[in-house]
Design a protein around this motif. Structure first.
Motif, PDB file in Angstrom:
ATOM      1  N   ASN A   1      15.310   5.752   8.871  1.00  0.00           N
ATOM      2  CA  ASN A   1      16.268   5.482  10.024  1.00  0.00           C
ATOM      3  C   ASN A   1      17.274   6.527  10.267  1.00  0.00           C
ATOM      4  O   ASN A   1      17.610   7.042  11.347  1.00  0.00           O
ATOM      5  CB  ASN A   1      16.927   4.060   9.987  1.00  0.00           C
ATOM      6  N   TYR A   2      17.997   6.914   9.105  1.00  0.00           N
ATOM      7  CA  TYR A   2      18.741   8.234   9.370  1.00  0.00           C
ATOM      8  C   TYR A   2      18.189   9.446   9.590  1.00  0.00           C
ATOM      9  O   TYR A   2      18.813  10.477   9.818  1.00  0.00           O
ATOM     10  CB  TYR A   2      19.602   8.069   8.114  1.00  0.00           C
TER      11      TYR A   2
ATOM     12  N   ARG B   1      16.433   0.649   0.807  1.00  0.00           N
ATOM     13  CA  ARG B   1      17.019   1.881   0.953  1.00  0.00           C
ATOM     14  C   ARG B   1      15.969   2.965   1.622  1.00  0.00           C
ATOM     15  O   ARG B   1      16.697   3.863   2.269  1.00  0.00           O
ATOM     16  CB  ARG B   1      17.558   2.367  -0.202  1.00  0.00           C
ATOM     17  N   VAL B   2      14.901   2.921   1.267  1.00  0.00           N
ATOM     18  CA  VAL B   2      13.700   3.833   1.709  1.00  0.00           C
ATOM     19  C   VAL B   2      13.575   3.679   3.347  1.00  0.00           C
ATOM     20  O   VAL B   2      13.638   4.567   4.018  1.00  0.00           O
ATOM     21  CB  VAL B   2      12.444   3.781   1.174  1.00  0.00           C
TER      22      VAL B   2
ATOM     23  N   SER C   1       0.989  -1.273   0.035  1.00  0.00           N
ATOM     24  CA  SER C   1      -0.113   0.013   0.064  1.00  0.00           C
ATOM     25  C   SER C   1       0.963   1.300   0.198  1.00  0.00           C
ATOM     26  O   SER C   1       0.310   2.231  -0.463  1.00  0.00           O
ATOM     27  CB  SER C   1      -0.913  -0.050   1.193  1.00  0.00           C
ATOM     28  N   VAL C   2       2.081   1.263   0.454  1.00  0.00           N
ATOM     29  CA  VAL C   2       3.075   2.162   0.287  1.00  0.00           C
ATOM     30  C   VAL C   2       4.295   1.668  -0.239  1.00  0.00           C
ATOM     31  O   VAL C   2       5.172   1.401   0.278  1.00  0.00           O
ATOM     32  CB  VAL C   2       3.381   2.803   1.981  1.00  0.00           C
ATOM     33  N   PRO C   3       4.326   1.857  -1.756  1.00  0.00           N
ATOM     34  CA  PRO C   3       5.295   1.256  -2.503  1.00  0.00           C
ATOM     35  C   PRO C   3       6.709   1.744  -1.902  1.00  0.00           C
ATOM     36  O   PRO C   3       7.531   0.839  -2.326  1.00  0.00           O
ATOM     37  CB  PRO C   3       5.219   1.747  -3.854  1.00  0.00           C
ATOM     38  N   ALA C   4       6.876   2.795  -1.314  1.00  0.00           N
ATOM     39  CA  ALA C   4       8.176   3.170  -1.122  1.00  0.00           C
ATOM     40  C   ALA C   4       8.992   2.080  -0.196  1.00  0.00           C
ATOM     41  O   ALA C   4      10.050   2.018  -0.087  1.00  0.00           O
ATOM     42  CB  ALA C   4       8.353   4.633  -0.749  1.00  0.00           C
TER      43      ALA C   4
ATOM     44  N   LYS D   1      22.849  11.624   4.266  1.00  0.00           N
ATOM     45  CA  LYS D   1      22.658  10.021   3.736  1.00  0.00           C
ATOM     46  C   LYS D   1      21.345   9.542   3.358  1.00  0.00           C
ATOM     47  O   LYS D   1      20.888   8.840   2.527  1.00  0.00           O
ATOM     48  CB  LYS D   1      23.255   9.250   5.125  1.00  0.00           C
ATOM     49  N   ALA D   2      20.576  10.086   4.368  1.00  0.00           N
ATOM     50  CA  ALA D   2      18.746   9.502   4.052  1.00  0.00           C
ATOM     51  C   ALA D   2      18.427  10.275   2.576  1.00  0.00           C
ATOM     52  O   ALA D   2      17.795   9.581   2.045  1.00  0.00           O
ATOM     53  CB  ALA D   2      18.093  10.305   5.140  1.00  0.00           C
ATOM     54  N   LYS D   3      19.123  11.652   2.371  1.00  0.00           N
ATOM     55  CA  LYS D   3      18.400  11.767   1.103  1.00  0.00           C
ATOM     56  C   LYS D   3      18.954  11.072  -0.089  1.00  0.00           C
ATOM     57  O   LYS D   3      18.503  11.058  -1.180  1.00  0.00           O
ATOM     58  CB  LYS D   3      18.895  13.447   1.101  1.00  0.00           C
ATOM     59  N   SER D   4      20.445  11.019  -0.032  1.00  0.00           N
ATOM     60  CA  SER D   4      21.125   9.948  -0.902  1.00  0.00           C
ATOM     61  C   SER D   4      20.527   8.697  -1.110  1.00  0.00           C
ATOM     62  O   SER D   4      20.415   8.258  -2.325  1.00  0.00           O
ATOM     63  CB  SER D   4      22.563   9.999  -0.604  1.00  0.00           C
ATOM     64  N   LEU D   5      19.986   8.215  -0.027  1.00  0.00           N
ATOM     65  CA  LEU D   5      19.340   6.653  -0.151  1.00  0.00           C
ATOM     66  C   LEU D   5      17.974   6.712  -0.966  1.00  0.00           C
ATOM     67  O   LEU D   5      17.740   5.917  -1.717  1.00  0.00           O
ATOM     68  CB  LEU D   5      19.155   6.155   1.171  1.00  0.00           C
ATOM     69  N   LEU D   6      17.234   7.872  -0.526  1.00  0.00           N
ATOM     70  CA  LEU D   6      15.892   8.028  -1.210  1.00  0.00           C
ATOM     71  C   LEU D   6      16.238   8.264  -2.636  1.00  0.00           C
ATOM     72  O   LEU D   6      15.290   7.907  -3.642  1.00  0.00           O
ATOM     73  CB  LEU D   6      15.200   9.214  -0.697  1.00  0.00           C
TER      74      LEU D   6
END
Length: 504
Positions: A291-292, A285-286, A277-280, A335-340
């Motif tokens: 977590n980050y 990595r999302v 229901s929430v594809p992400a 790091k969080a933005k990079s993973l997204l």
């Protein structure tokens, strides 16, 4: 000025304590013990009974096959001895021959079989306790063998909990255990003087170890407002009560002792790991990015009670805990933005979350909004019913939520939150790699091998971001000067047997 975020609580996260009872003066031996808890009793039928705060209700009327010490290690109970064979598939229990139920019937091997068979046949919240059991064999009048389909590292612990709570076979046959428990425990329920908000118990004169329970009567009360209990604690009308961290200073200033333990963890349950229901959320990595996104130290500093920040769901006192994992997700917005971006969500996505501000206050929404908005994730707050939230989670209706879960023995954590059949794994997420790691736990020989196997499960869950643990909230029990107790590894409240008068 910092705004304190209220600590989450189990069962729809309603943080409450109960109203006071008519306990009178400070309790002592052979007097009345008055306890207040934050949850009402749901049932006295063992397969339907709850652990946590509700355990106090049924521990008064049922003894269990095994007992446990404060570290969760098994001790003799209604069974005086136990042993596994080499395969760990057959557990032999030698039973005491001097126990009778409160209806006068004798406790024996046939009674154990009746109870376990009833437990296995009755769907309930503790169903995972019996998934490994194949059958129960009456090997003698006071000897039973529990045959397993596969090794079960939690079986001995479960036999000191609801699975080991023994009811009289005649009561099982009548089908009225839910409201009329018939056990061999230290007390008997006085149904005529009890209600949904108050349970009264009288000493069972036939109980085999009366010295362990030095009170003639026990009252356990439930109430949804913390305020009335405070003065009752100060005046000794209540002997012990679950309380919130925010009131501990006030109580201690009046001479009431408060003990605490971190036996739970709080954070986000990322239940939709397949991205249904929430594809992400289907992309690891999302989940790692989420977590980050959180500064756990800061969140803990502004949370009621200043809980301990954490990045793992296993109890810090258990062999599964790995201190090295606490730095695995150090706060890192870049790091969080990079993973997204790597996962294809560089422009962010919308994350639905149940709105708990009516319970926890608006500060919690603001904290989560700020953390997730900083990495490009937009929170869509959804209205929920607190009374149905737990069932909505365990039935798979909620893909992600802020919540608080028990963190007791490592095997209980696996069966409660990680295994394919776990109640808090409602979408039945599993991978061959994790299943193999869980199997290593099942067949481990010796403490070193067990610790390594548990730590491997822990590391997999952390690295694959099944959850976003934030902190370990404290559980608080307030005690009048005449009473002492202690927490144990299993359970989110002290067992009833641990409430004792202060020796003078």
């Amino acid at each position: 000025m910092r705004v304190k975020v209220a600590t989450l609580a189990v069962s729809a996260m309603l943080t409450a304590a109960g109203c006071a009872g008519a306990g009178g003066n400070l309790a002592g031996p052979d007097e009345n013990l008055v306890l207040v808890t934050n949850q009402p009793n749901t049932s006295f039928d063992p397969p339907l009974m709850r652990v946590g705060p509700q355990a106090l209700y049924w521990q008064a009327v049922y003894d269990t096959l095994l007992h446990s010490d404060v570290d969760g290690e098994p001790l003799p109970g209604m069974a005086s001895a136990w042993s596994y064979d080499e395969s760990k598939l057959n557990l032999t229990l030698t039973l005491r021959d001097d126990i009778t139920f409160s209806d006068g019937s004798a406790f024996d091997a046939a009674a154990v079989k009746s109870n376990v068979d009833h437990f296995m046949a009755t769907p309930g919240p503790n169903g995972p306790m019996t998934t490994a059991i194949e059958s129960v064999e009456v090997a003698g009048t006071h000897q039973v063998v529990i045959h397993l389909r596969r090794p079960d590292p939690g079986l001995l612990t479960n036999l000191s909990s609801t699975l080991g709570a023994m009811a009289a076979p005649a009561a099982i046959a009548r089908g009225d255990l839910a409201t009329a428990p018939t056990g061999s425990g230290p007390y008997t329920l006085q149904a005529g003087e009890s209600s949904a908000e108050r349970k009264l118990y009288q000493r069972n004169a036939a109980y085999i170890d009366p010295a362990a329970y030095p009170f003639d009567t026990v009252e356990i009360k439930y109430f949804a407002d913390v305020n009335p209990v405070l003065n009752q604690l100060k005046t000794g009308q209540v002997d012990a009560a679950m309380v919130r961290a925010a009131v501990t200073e006030e109580l201690e200033a009046s001479g009431v002792k408060v003990i605490s333990e971190s036996t739970e963890w709080a954070g986000l349950l990322l239940l939709d790991r397949a991205g249904t229901s929430v594809p992400a959320l289907g992309d690891v990595r999302v989940r790692q990015a989420l977590n980050y996104a959180f500064d756990r130290d800061y969140i803990s500093s502004i949370t009621d009670g200043n809980p301990v920040p954490t990045a793992q769901i296993f109890n810090a006192d258990s062999i599964a805990y790995d201190p090295a994992l606490e730095s695995h997700y150090n706060y890192d917005v870049d790091k969080a933005k990079s993973l997204l971006t790597e996962a294809g969500y560089g422009d962010g996505f919308t994350l639905p979350l149940p709105d708990l501000s009516a319970i926890l206050g608006p500060a919690i929404n603001k904290t989560i909004d700020q953390a997730l908005n900083a990495i490009g994730v937009t929170v869509e707050w959804q209205r929920i019913s607190p009374t149905t939230m737990t069932s909505d989670i365990t039935s798979g209706k909620i893909p992600v939520t802020l919540f608080q879960l028990a963190s007791n023995t490592p095997w209980q954590t696996i069966t409660n939150s990680v295994a394919p059949s776990a109640g808090y794994n409602p979408m039945r997420t599993e991978t061959p790699e994790l299943n193999a790691l869980i199997e290593r736990v099942r067949v481990a020989n010796g403490p070193e091998e067990s610790a390594a196997a548990y730590k491997a499960v822990n590391r997999y869950v952390v690295e694959n971001a099944w959850f976003v643990p934030l902190f370990r909230p404290g559980k608080y029990f307030a005690l009048t000067p005449g009473i002492t107790t202690e927490y144990q590894l299993t359970g989110s409240v002290p067992d009833l047997s641990r409430f004792q008068p202060v020796q003078k």
